[in-house]
Design a protein around this motif. Structure first.
Motif, PDB file in Angstrom:
ATOM      1  N   LEU A 250       0.837  -1.187   0.000  1.00 22.79           N
ATOM      2  CA  LEU A 250       0.000   0.000   0.000  1.00 22.79           C
ATOM      3  C   LEU A 250       0.880   1.247   0.000  1.00 22.79           C
ATOM      4  O   LEU A 250       1.835   1.341   0.779  1.00 22.79           O
ATOM      5  CB  LEU A 250      -0.909   0.047   1.241  1.00 22.79           C
ATOM      6  N   THR A 251       0.553   2.188  -0.863  1.00 22.25           N
ATOM      7  CA  THR A 251       1.259   3.463  -0.897  1.00 22.25           C
ATOM      8  C   THR A 251       0.243   4.582  -1.121  1.00 22.25           C
ATOM      9  O   THR A 251      -0.874   4.347  -1.572  1.00 22.25           O
ATOM     10  CB  THR A 251       2.320   3.515  -2.022  1.00 22.25           C
ATOM     11  N   ALA A 252       0.644   5.803  -0.805  1.00 22.48           N
ATOM     12  CA  ALA A 252      -0.181   6.973  -1.103  1.00 22.48           C
ATOM     13  C   ALA A 252       0.154   7.463  -2.501  1.00 22.48           C
ATOM     14  O   ALA A 252       1.304   7.391  -2.940  1.00 22.48           O
ATOM     15  CB  ALA A 252       0.089   8.076  -0.088  1.00 22.48           C
ATOM     16  N   GLN A 253      -0.861   7.934  -3.202  1.00 17.00           N
ATOM     17  CA  GLN A 253      -0.651   8.401  -4.570  1.00 17.00           C
ATOM     18  C   GLN A 253      -1.651   9.507  -4.889  1.00 17.00           C
ATOM     19  O   GLN A 253      -2.812   9.427  -4.495  1.00 17.00           O
ATOM     20  CB  GLN A 253      -0.824   7.242  -5.551  1.00 17.00           C
ATOM     21  N   ASN A 254      -1.196  10.544  -5.577  1.00 18.03           N
ATOM     22  CA  ASN A 254      -2.099  11.586  -6.037  1.00 18.03           C
ATOM     23  C   ASN A 254      -2.660  11.200  -7.402  1.00 18.03           C
ATOM     24  O   ASN A 254      -1.919  10.753  -8.281  1.00 18.03           O
ATOM     25  CB  ASN A 254      -1.374  12.932  -6.129  1.00 18.03           C
ATOM     26  N   LEU A 255      -3.953  11.371  -7.573  1.00 16.01           N
ATOM     27  CA  LEU A 255      -4.621  10.935  -8.797  1.00 16.01           C
ATOM     28  C   LEU A 255      -4.260  11.817  -9.992  1.00 16.01           C
ATOM     29  O   LEU A 255      -4.269  13.043  -9.894  1.00 16.01           O
ATOM     30  CB  LEU A 255      -6.132  10.960  -8.607  1.00 16.01           C
ATOM     31  N   GLY A 256      -3.957  11.157 -11.099  1.00 18.31           N
ATOM     32  CA  GLY A 256      -3.784  11.865 -12.356  1.00 18.31           C
ATOM     33  C   GLY A 256      -5.136  12.230 -12.933  1.00 18.31           C
ATOM     34  O   GLY A 256      -6.187  11.813 -12.427  1.00 18.31           O
ATOM     35  N   PRO A 257      -5.154  12.995 -14.030  1.00 15.98           N
ATOM     36  CA  PRO A 257      -6.431  13.484 -14.571  1.00 15.98           C
ATOM     37  C   PRO A 257      -7.389  12.377 -15.001  1.00 15.98           C
ATOM     38  O   PRO A 257      -8.598  12.474 -14.780  1.00 15.98           O
ATOM     39  CB  PRO A 257      -6.005  14.371 -15.747  1.00 15.98           C
ATOM     40  N   ASP A 258      -6.879  11.314 -15.629  1.00 10.72           N
ATOM     41  CA  ASP A 258      -7.765  10.250 -16.118  1.00 10.72           C
ATOM     42  C   ASP A 258      -8.400   9.475 -14.968  1.00 10.72           C
ATOM     43  O   ASP A 258      -9.624   9.243 -14.955  1.00 10.72           O
ATOM     44  CB  ASP A 258      -6.996   9.297 -17.036  1.00 10.72           C
ATOM     45  N   ASP A 259      -7.574   9.057 -13.990  1.00 12.80           N
ATOM     46  CA  ASP A 259      -8.114   8.299 -12.861  1.00 12.80           C
ATOM     47  C   ASP A 259      -9.029   9.166 -12.005  1.00 12.80           C
ATOM     48  O   ASP A 259     -10.054   8.696 -11.501  1.00 12.80           O
ATOM     49  CB  ASP A 259      -6.970   7.728 -12.011  1.00 12.80           C
ATOM     50  N   ALA A 260      -8.670  10.433 -11.822  1.00 14.57           N
ATOM     51  CA  ALA A 260      -9.522  11.343 -11.048  1.00 14.57           C
ATOM     52  C   ALA A 260     -10.884  11.488 -11.718  1.00 14.57           C
ATOM     53  O   ALA A 260     -11.930  11.490 -11.052  1.00 14.57           O
ATOM     54  CB  ALA A 260      -8.849  12.707 -10.906  1.00 14.57           C
ATOM     55  N   GLY A 261     -10.884  11.577 -13.045  1.00 13.38           N
ATOM     56  CA  GLY A 261     -12.145  11.688 -13.770  1.00 13.38           C
ATOM     57  C   GLY A 261     -13.020  10.467 -13.583  1.00 13.38           C
ATOM     58  O   GLY A 261     -14.236  10.580 -13.419  1.00 13.38           O
ATOM     59  N   LEU A 262     -12.412   9.276 -13.596  1.00 13.94           N
ATOM     60  CA  LEU A 262     -13.188   8.055 -13.399  1.00 13.94           C
ATOM     61  C   LEU A 262     -13.824   8.006 -12.011  1.00 13.94           C
ATOM     62  O   LEU A 262     -14.964   7.557 -11.849  1.00 13.94           O
ATOM     63  CB  LEU A 262     -12.282   6.835 -13.593  1.00 13.94           C
ATOM     64  N   LEU A 263     -13.084   8.479 -10.999  1.00  7.90           N
ATOM     65  CA  LEU A 263     -13.573   8.419  -9.625  1.00  7.90           C
ATOM     66  C   LEU A 263     -14.421   9.633  -9.247  1.00  7.90           C
ATOM     67  O   LEU A 263     -14.955   9.698  -8.138  1.00  7.90           O
ATOM     68  CB  LEU A 263     -12.390   8.293  -8.655  1.00  7.90           C
ATOM     69  N   GLY A 264     -14.540  10.600 -10.167  1.00  8.08           N
ATOM     70  CA  GLY A 264     -15.331  11.784  -9.875  1.00  8.08           C
ATOM     71  C   GLY A 264     -14.677  12.701  -8.865  1.00  8.08           C
ATOM     72  O   GLY A 264     -15.371  13.388  -8.093  1.00  8.08           O
ATOM     73  N   LEU A 265     -13.334  12.732  -8.851  1.00 11.29           N
ATOM     74  CA  LEU A 265     -12.591  13.559  -7.905  1.00 11.29           C
ATOM     75  C   LEU A 265     -11.724  14.552  -8.658  1.00 11.29           C
ATOM     76  O   LEU A 265     -11.517  14.442  -9.866  1.00 11.29           O
ATOM     77  CB  LEU A 265     -11.715  12.673  -7.005  1.00 11.29           C
ATOM     78  N   ALA A 266     -11.191  15.526  -7.931  1.00  7.88           N
ATOM     79  CA  ALA A 266     -10.313  16.514  -8.542  1.00  7.88           C
ATOM     80  C   ALA A 266      -8.936  15.909  -8.796  1.00  7.88           C
ATOM     81  O   ALA A 266      -8.453  15.077  -8.012  1.00  7.88           O
ATOM     82  CB  ALA A 266     -10.188  17.738  -7.637  1.00  7.88           C
ATOM     83  N   GLU A 267      -8.303  16.340  -9.880  1.00  2.00           N
ATOM     84  CA  GLU A 267      -6.935  15.894 -10.159  1.00  2.00           C
ATOM     85  C   GLU A 267      -6.041  16.243  -8.976  1.00  2.00           C
ATOM     86  O   GLU A 267      -6.146  17.329  -8.395  1.00  2.00           O
ATOM     87  CB  GLU A 267      -6.427  16.575 -11.425  1.00  2.00           C
ATOM     88  N   GLY A 268      -5.163  15.322  -8.597  1.00  2.00           N
ATOM     89  CA  GLY A 268      -4.263  15.542  -7.468  1.00  2.00           C
ATOM     90  C   GLY A 268      -4.802  15.076  -6.139  1.00  2.00           C
ATOM     91  O   GLY A 268      -4.089  15.093  -5.134  1.00  2.00           O
ATOM     92  N   THR A 269      -6.083  14.641  -6.095  1.00  2.00           N
ATOM     93  CA  THR A 269      -6.652  14.133  -4.847  1.00  2.00           C
ATOM     94  C   THR A 269      -5.883  12.891  -4.382  1.00  2.00           C
ATOM     95  O   THR A 269      -5.475  12.060  -5.185  1.00  2.00           O
ATOM     96  CB  THR A 269      -8.136  13.770  -5.049  1.00  2.00           C
ATOM     97  N   ALA A 270      -5.695  12.778  -3.071  1.00  2.00           N
ATOM     98  CA  ALA A 270      -4.963  11.640  -2.519  1.00  2.00           C
ATOM     99  C   ALA A 270      -5.775  10.363  -2.632  1.00  2.00           C
ATOM    100  O   ALA A 270      -6.990  10.352  -2.409  1.00  2.00           O
ATOM    101  CB  ALA A 270      -4.602  11.895  -1.058  1.00  2.00           C
ATOM    102  N   ALA A 271      -5.104   9.284  -2.993  1.00  2.00           N
ATOM    103  CA  ALA A 271      -5.731   7.968  -3.089  1.00  2.00           C
ATOM    104  C   ALA A 271      -4.803   6.934  -2.480  1.00  2.00           C
ATOM    105  O   ALA A 271      -3.623   7.207  -2.217  1.00  2.00           O
ATOM    106  CB  ALA A 271      -6.026   7.622  -4.549  1.00  2.00           C
ATOM    107  N   LEU A 272      -5.342   5.736  -2.251  1.00  2.00           N
ATOM    108  CA  LEU A 272      -4.550   4.611  -1.770  1.00  2.00           C
ATOM    109  C   LEU A 272      -4.251   3.696  -2.951  1.00  2.00           C
ATOM    110  O   LEU A 272      -5.172   3.190  -3.594  1.00  2.00           O
ATOM    111  CB  LEU A 272      -5.313   3.836  -0.695  1.00  2.00           C
ATOM    112  N   ALA A 273      -2.985   3.507  -3.239  1.00  2.00           N
ATOM    113  CA  ALA A 273      -2.576   2.620  -4.331  1.00  2.00           C
ATOM    114  C   ALA A 273      -2.168   1.280  -3.736  1.00  2.00           C
ATOM    115  O   ALA A 273      -1.372   1.221  -2.788  1.00  2.00           O
ATOM    116  CB  ALA A 273      -1.410   3.228  -5.106  1.00  2.00           C
ATOM    117  N   ILE A 274      -2.722   0.200  -4.287  1.00  2.00           N
ATOM    118  CA  ILE A 274      -2.443  -1.147  -3.777  1.00  2.00           C
ATOM    119  C   ILE A 274      -1.972  -2.024  -4.926  1.00  2.00           C
ATOM    120  O   ILE A 274      -2.612  -2.096  -5.973  1.00  2.00           O
ATOM    121  CB  ILE A 274      -3.696  -1.775  -3.129  1.00  2.00           C
ATOM    122  N   VAL A 275      -0.845  -2.667  -4.724  1.00  2.00           N
ATOM    123  CA  VAL A 275      -0.338  -3.651  -5.675  1.00  2.00           C
ATOM    124  C   VAL A 275      -0.420  -5.009  -4.995  1.00  2.00           C
ATOM    125  O   VAL A 275       0.113  -5.192  -3.902  1.00  2.00           O
ATOM    126  CB  VAL A 275       1.113  -3.348  -6.093  1.00  2.00           C
TER     127      VAL A 275
END
Length: 253
Positions: free
Chosen positions: A191-216
């Protein structure tokens, strides 16, 4: 009705920046029920004209409210009042699917498919799945929703020998893998912290740069074979991951 709430006289008095005063006005309307969950806000241009500010001011105000979770900005659709927060607490000790996680909470899951096809594995994917160069994988990318709210983006790849038909996956990937005799029984995940890029932010309905949890996650079947390599992005305002820890016993002094 919503548009009538936005006019110059509605801005709170004070000498602060206009975008902060506009944010305060919108927060107040949400708090007292004049703006309800799922209500659409006027377009930026219309709001700017009604309130008497620039579109840049409106955009800055809405981006800040989106980062707080007060509103959702949906690419191509507009800005909407967010539903009340129902943050999910997810344990880290059990290996379960998104569908199972939500079902235990009484929430209905749906998926918006982004990619569902057979492709050659990328080098990093082949390494994680112990595949030879050039082998194929079932590539499954989808937006996961709970009660209609976009919660996560999952990008999974499965060896084609285990999942030869991506169309066989319905609500649960793990159900399809179990039917093939290769349900994951353990996994390693990071698990890591990641700021959303424009495409992923658009899919999630959030602003670009919003913090998200990245899981591999790399999952293994009962024979110890790697059967799943998944990279996911979970919206940080809707998910908490919780781990139970026990104090290790000390050896002899």
């Amino acid at each position: 009705m919503t548009a009538s709430l936005f006019h110059a006289a509605a801005l709170p008095l004070g000498g602060g920046p206009l975008y902060l005063r506009l944010q305060a006005m919108i927060r107040g309307a949400v708090a007292d029920g004049r703006l309800k969950p799922a209500d659409a806000l006027p377009p930026e241009r219309e709001m700017a004209l009604s309130v008497g500010v620039s579109r840049v001011t409106v955009r800055k105000a809405l981006e800040g409210l989106a980062a707080e979770g007060v509103v959702e900005q949906r690419h191509g659709s507009g800005t909407f009042v967010s539903a009340p927060s129902r943050k999910v607490q997810q344990g880290l000790s059990n290996l379960t699917s998104f569908t199972e996680d939500m079902a235990t909470r009484g929430r209905r899951t749906t998926s918006d498919w982004i990619v569902r096809r057979i492709e050659r594995a990328a080098p990093a994917e082949a390494m994680q799945l112990a595949l030879s160069p050039g082998e194929s994988v079932a590539r499954l990318h989808r937006l996961r929703r709970a009660d209609g709210l976009a919660m996560a983006i999952e990008r999974a790849c499965i060896p084609v020998a285990i999942l030869p038909d991506p169309a066989a996956v319905g609500a649960s990937l793990y159900d399809a893998m179990e039917a093939a005799g290769h349900r994951p029984v353990r996994a390693l995940q990071r698990l890591t912290a990641q700021n959303l890029g424009p495409d992923d932010a658009g899919l999630l309905g959030l602003a670009e740069g919003t913090a998200a949890l990245a899981i591999v996650r790399v999952s293994f079947d009962a024979a110890g074979r790697p059967v799943e390599f998944t990279r996911s992005l979970y919206r940080g305002d809707a998910y908490d991951f919780v781990a139970e820890l026990a104090l290790s016993e000390r050896g002899p002094a």
